[in-house]
Structures are given as structure tokens and as C-alpha cells.
Design a protein around this motif. Structure first.
Motif, PDB file in Angstrom:
ATOM      1  N   ASN A  81       0.815  -1.211   0.000  1.00  0.00           N
ATOM      2  CA  ASN A  81       0.000   0.000   0.000  1.00  0.00           C
ATOM      3  C   ASN A  81       0.851   1.264   0.000  1.00  0.00           C
ATOM      4  OD1 ASN A  81      -2.537  -1.424   0.160  1.00  0.00           O
ATOM      5  ND2 ASN A  81      -2.064  -1.844   2.312  1.00  0.00           N
ATOM      6  N   ASN A  82       2.154   1.089  -0.255  1.00  0.00           N
ATOM      7  CA  ASN A  82       3.126   2.191  -0.301  1.00  0.00           C
ATOM      8  C   ASN A  82       3.280   2.912   1.034  1.00  0.00           C
ATOM      9  OD1 ASN A  82       4.003   1.935  -3.027  1.00  0.00           O
ATOM     10  ND2 ASN A  82       2.095   2.899  -3.710  1.00  0.00           N
ATOM     11  N   LYS A  83       3.020   2.215   2.137  1.00  0.00           N
ATOM     12  CA  LYS A  83       3.263   2.751   3.468  1.00  0.00           C
ATOM     13  C   LYS A  83       4.696   2.423   3.884  1.00  0.00           C
ATOM     14  CE  LYS A  83      -1.056   4.048   4.206  1.00  0.00           C
ATOM     15  NZ  LYS A  83      -1.450   5.461   4.380  1.00  0.00           N
ATOM     16  N   VAL A  84       5.421   3.418   4.414  1.00  0.00           N
ATOM     17  CA  VAL A  84       6.803   3.199   4.830  1.00  0.00           C
ATOM     18  C   VAL A  84       6.827   2.236   6.018  1.00  0.00           C
ATOM     19  CG1 VAL A  84       8.870   4.257   5.789  1.00  0.00           C
ATOM     20  CG2 VAL A  84       7.576   5.447   4.019  1.00  0.00           C
ATOM     21  N   ARG A  85       7.614   1.151   5.882  1.00  0.00           N
ATOM     22  CA  ARG A  85       7.707   0.155   6.950  1.00  0.00           C
ATOM     23  C   ARG A  85       9.128   0.022   7.492  1.00  0.00           C
ATOM     24  NH1 ARG A  85       3.208  -3.164   6.669  1.00  0.00           N
ATOM     25  NH2 ARG A  85       3.968  -3.993   8.654  1.00  0.00           N
ATOM     26  N   PHE A  86      10.111   0.518   6.738  1.00  0.00           N
ATOM     27  CA  PHE A  86      11.492   0.534   7.201  1.00  0.00           C
ATOM     28  C   PHE A  86      12.190   1.748   6.613  1.00  0.00           C
ATOM     29  CE2 PHE A  86      16.018  -0.288   6.599  1.00  0.00           C
ATOM     30  CZ  PHE A  86      16.402  -0.702   7.860  1.00  0.00           C
ATOM     31  N   ASN A  87      12.873   2.493   7.492  1.00  0.00           N
ATOM     32  CA  ASN A  87      13.611   3.678   7.059  1.00  0.00           C
ATOM     33  C   ASN A  87      14.981   3.616   7.718  1.00  0.00           C
ATOM     34  OD1 ASN A  87      14.639   6.191   6.418  1.00  0.00           O
ATOM     35  ND2 ASN A  87      12.724   7.283   6.815  1.00  0.00           N
ATOM     36  N   MET A  88      15.997   3.410   6.924  1.00  0.00           N
ATOM     37  CA  MET A  88      17.351   3.218   7.447  1.00  0.00           C
ATOM     38  C   MET A  88      17.833   4.425   8.241  1.00  0.00           C
ATOM     39  SD  MET A  88      20.730   2.302   5.200  1.00  0.00           S
ATOM     40  CE  MET A  88      22.390   2.300   5.894  1.00  0.00           C
ATOM     41  N   ASN A  89      17.415   5.617   7.845  1.00  0.00           N
ATOM     42  CA  ASN A  89      17.907   6.838   8.485  1.00  0.00           C
ATOM     43  C   ASN A  89      16.822   7.618   9.218  1.00  0.00           C
ATOM     44  OD1 ASN A  89      20.612   6.535   7.579  1.00  0.00           O
ATOM     45  ND2 ASN A  89      19.999   7.237   5.558  1.00  0.00           N
ATOM     46  N   GLY A  90      15.773   6.939   9.613  1.00  0.00           N
ATOM     47  CA  GLY A  90      14.704   7.631  10.322  1.00  0.00           C
ATOM     48  C   GLY A  90      13.759   6.649  10.977  1.00  0.00           C
ATOM     49  N   HIS A  91      12.674   7.171  11.508  1.00  0.00           N
ATOM     50  CA  HIS A  91      11.685   6.341  12.192  1.00  0.00           C
ATOM     51  C   HIS A  91      10.715   5.751  11.183  1.00  0.00           C
ATOM     52  CE1 HIS A  91      12.793   7.352  16.304  1.00  0.00           C
ATOM     53  NE2 HIS A  91      12.940   8.605  15.914  1.00  0.00           N
ATOM     54  N   ALA A  92      10.382   4.475  11.368  1.00  0.00           N
ATOM     55  CA  ALA A  92       9.324   3.833  10.592  1.00  0.00           C
ATOM     56  C   ALA A  92       8.098   3.725  11.489  1.00  0.00           C
ATOM     57  CB  ALA A  92       9.759   2.454  10.115  1.00  0.00           C
ATOM     58  N   PRO A  93       6.934   4.210  11.057  1.00  0.00           N
ATOM     59  CA  PRO A  93       5.743   4.170  11.906  1.00  0.00           C
ATOM     60  C   PRO A  93       5.293   2.744  12.178  1.00  0.00           C
ATOM     61  CG  PRO A  93       5.155   4.775   9.663  1.00  0.00           C
ATOM     62  CD  PRO A  93       6.655   4.775   9.724  1.00  0.00           C
ATOM     63  N   ALA A  94       4.653   2.539  13.337  1.00  0.00           N
ATOM     64  CA  ALA A  94       4.111   1.221  13.658  1.00  0.00           C
ATOM     65  C   ALA A  94       3.016   0.879  12.658  1.00  0.00           C
ATOM     66  CB  ALA A  94       3.543   1.220  15.076  1.00  0.00           C
ATOM     67  N   PRO A  95       2.899  -0.396  12.244  1.00  0.00           N
ATOM     68  CA  PRO A  95       1.911  -0.764  11.228  1.00  0.00           C
ATOM     69  C   PRO A  95       0.501  -0.734  11.769  1.00  0.00           C
ATOM     70  CG  PRO A  95       2.958  -2.719  12.093  1.00  0.00           C
ATOM     71  CD  PRO A  95       3.672  -1.547  12.701  1.00  0.00           C
ATOM     72  N   GLN A  96      -0.444  -0.467  10.877  1.00  0.00           N
ATOM     73  CA  GLN A  96      -1.853  -0.533  11.216  1.00  0.00           C
ATOM     74  C   GLN A  96      -2.398  -1.876  10.759  1.00  0.00           C
ATOM     75  OE1 GLN A  96      -3.448   1.983  12.899  1.00  0.00           O
ATOM     76  NE2 GLN A  96      -1.417   2.916  13.009  1.00  0.00           N
ATOM     77  N   ALA A  97      -3.494  -2.317  11.374  1.00  0.00           N
ATOM     78  CA  ALA A  97      -4.128  -3.560  10.955  1.00  0.00           C
ATOM     79  C   ALA A  97      -4.530  -3.452   9.492  1.00  0.00           C
ATOM     80  CB  ALA A  97      -5.352  -3.850  11.820  1.00  0.00           C
ATOM     81  N   THR A  98      -4.252  -4.495   8.728  1.00  0.00           N
ATOM     82  CA  THR A  98      -4.560  -4.476   7.304  1.00  0.00           C
ATOM     83  C   THR A  98      -5.544  -5.565   6.948  1.00  0.00           C
ATOM     84  OG1 THR A  98      -2.701  -5.935   6.827  1.00  0.00           O
ATOM     85  CG2 THR A  98      -2.279  -3.580   6.729  1.00  0.00           C
ATOM     86  N   GLN A  99      -6.302  -5.329   5.901  1.00  0.00           N
ATOM     87  CA  GLN A  99      -7.243  -6.311   5.404  1.00  0.00           C
ATOM     88  C   GLN A  99      -6.488  -7.296   4.531  1.00  0.00           C
ATOM     89  OE1 GLN A  99     -10.192  -6.045   6.529  1.00  0.00           O
ATOM     90  NE2 GLN A  99     -11.384  -7.575   5.423  1.00  0.00           N
ATOM     91  N   ASN A 100      -6.697  -8.591   4.735  1.00  0.00           N
ATOM     92  CA  ASN A 100      -5.989  -9.581   3.947  1.00  0.00           C
ATOM     93  C   ASN A 100      -6.475  -9.554   2.511  1.00  0.00           C
ATOM     94  OD1 ASN A 100      -4.046 -11.480   3.696  1.00  0.00           O
ATOM     95  ND2 ASN A 100      -5.266 -13.187   4.499  1.00  0.00           N
ATOM     96  N   ALA A 101      -5.679 -10.112   1.589  1.00  0.00           N
ATOM     97  CA  ALA A 101      -6.012 -10.074   0.166  1.00  0.00           C
ATOM     98  C   ALA A 101      -7.359 -10.724  -0.089  1.00  0.00           C
ATOM     99  CB  ALA A 101      -4.920 -10.776  -0.641  1.00  0.00           C
TER     100      ALA A 101
END
Length: 256
Positions: free
Chosen positions: A172-192
Motif C-alpha cells: 500500500n506504499n506505506k513506509v515500513r522501514f527507514n534506514m535513516n529515520g523512524h518507521a511508523p508502527a503498522p496498522q491492521a490491514t485487510q488480507n487479500a
């Protein structure tokens, strides 16, 4: 032999693969990701750098192991220069997997994608709906759904051709890992598949709750660990960035 410049891999050249999924002591589930290149990337770069007619690929079995040879034509010496490496079996297609893997490993010897070895440790906290538990004997293991996908959205290198910046997003193009910064905690997602059943017969809808959020820094009296949400000191933050390439508290560093 003429000097050739092997281009650095771009975001489009790199894929993300889930190496392992585990549950931390905090109760949260996360995945370790690996960066890898597809064999088609090697073929494209070999064509681009040396020309389609100036390299060739062959395979041979040595002591029961399948090796790949990449031969590059040296026009000055009028001879082929060989780079060779061995492959490992695929989980799905044994022979095809070995051939492809040995080709990609030989490509590393040519210099294609060697920069991937400089990547940081990549840990992504998973949201409900991205993983499911599975019982294997007395042990509970965790696996990602096929719909759980990650990709590189940004990558940069320093003058030594080492990765110095890396951002990974989900499908969904949500940032999940950022080497030089904070990555936000994930939100619950709907399965495929909305009605897809998890192991044990429970619907994934029953599992989809909002993932725990990191504690606010005001509540902890300082910065918060982006993995577990606990307090993190400046010394812990600096050490974690130097060793793991991301911010983690001392407890999460031990589990990394």
C-alpha cells in the motif's frame, strides 16, 4: 582487459524477501527481510555493459554441485575471462533453482549487485492480517500471507558503493522501514482474500485488530524504541544505528 563500469542496482532492480518471522518478548510479531536481485537483472546488466554477444553462460557439475560460468570476452587478449560460482537448491524447483542461484552468484563475482552485501539489518514489525500462526508439533511458528509484500522505494549509495540510505514500503506504499529515520508502527490491514481462513479455522477478520503503537516519548521521558515502543537512551540509539542501521532499545538489540 578494458575497464567496465558495473552500474549500481536501482529500486526497480531489487526485490524484498521475508527471511524469517518471529515473535518478540514484547508479544509483537516481526519479519526479517532480505534484499536480492532476480536473474533477469544480471542478464540485462551483462547485455548493457558488455554487449549481448560478448558474454556467455554455461553450467557444469563439480563434485555433485551445479556451478555456473559467466565468460566475458576480452577483446585485447582475444580470450574469454571466466567468473564462476555454485548454486543452492530452490524450495520449489531443485534443478532450475540451482541453475538460477548459481548464475546470480556468478553475477556477484562479476560485480553485479555486490552492494547488496552492505545493506543494514532489516526488521519490519507486522500488522494483524499480514501473518498467521501455525502449529508444528509442540512449537508455534509464524508465517506471512502471500499478500504480504514489501518493496524498495528508495536506495542510495556512498562513494564506496555502500548502501547509505534505504526505505522499504508495503504493497500500500506505506513506509515500513527507514534506514535513516523512524518507521511508523503498522496498522491492521485487510488480507487479500477477505474470507481467507487462518490456521485453526479462525477467520483473519477475527485477528485484525490495531497493532500496538509505540509509547509516546512524553510518557517515557525520552525517545521511544520504534520496535517495541519502550524508552531508548541516546547512547542506545547511537550504538544501534552504528551496529544495526536502525534505532532499537537494548532489549530489541539482543533479539536482533
Amino acid at each position: 582487459m578494458k575497464e567496465f563500469s558495473i552500474p549500481l542496482l536501482t529500486e526497480q532492480d531489487i526485490d524484498c524477501r521475508v527471511q524469517s518471522v518471529s515473535k518478540a518478548k514484547t508479544g509483537r510479531v516481526g519479519a526479517v527481510l532480505l534484499l536480492y536481485k532476480d536473474a533477469r537483472v544480471d542478464m540485462r546488466i551483462l547485455d548493457q555493459v558488455f554487449g549481448p554477444g560478448n558474454w556467455q553462460r554455461t553450467h557444469e557439475v563439480i563434485n555433485g554441485n551445479l556451478f555456473c560460468n559467466i565468460d566475458i570476452w576480452d577483446d585485447e587478449k582475444k580470450t574469454w575471462v571466466r567468473k564462476q560460482d555454485v548454486g543452492t537448491e530452490s524450495n520449489t524447483e531443485k534443478e532450475k533453482g540451482q541453475a538460477s542461484d548459481s548464475f546470480k552468484r556468478a553475477g556477484f563475482n562479476v560485480g553485479i549487485g555486490r552492494e547488496l552485501y552492505t545493506g543494514p539489518f532489516i526488521y519490519v514489525e507486522l500488522a494483524d492480517g499480514e501473518f498467521y500462526p501455525e502449529r508444528q508439533g509442540q512449537k508455534e511458528v509464524f508465517k506471512c500471507y502471500a499478500s504480504t509484500k514489501f518493496k524498495v522505494s528508495k536506495i542510495a549509495y556512498n562513494e564506496r558503493r555502500e548502501i547509505c540510505d534505504l526505505v522499504i514500503v508495503d504493497r500500500n506504499n506505506k513506509v515500513r522501514f527507514n534506514m535513516n529515520g523512524h518507521a511508523p508502527a503498522p496498522q491492521a490491514t485487510q488480507n487479500a482474500t477477505n474470507g481467507q481462513k487462518a490456521q485453526g479455522g479462525q477467520s483473519t477478520n477475527q485477528q485484525q485488530r490495531t497493532a500496538p503503537q509505540p509509547q509516546n516519548s512524553a510518557q517515557t521521558g525520552g525517545a521511544a524504541c520504534p520496535v517495541c515502543g519502550g524508552p531508548i537512551s541516546e547512547a542506545e540509539r547511537r550504538y544501534s544505528m552504528n551496529k544495526f542501521g536502525r534505532e532499537m532499545c537494548r532489549a530489541c538489540q539482543k533479539n536482533a
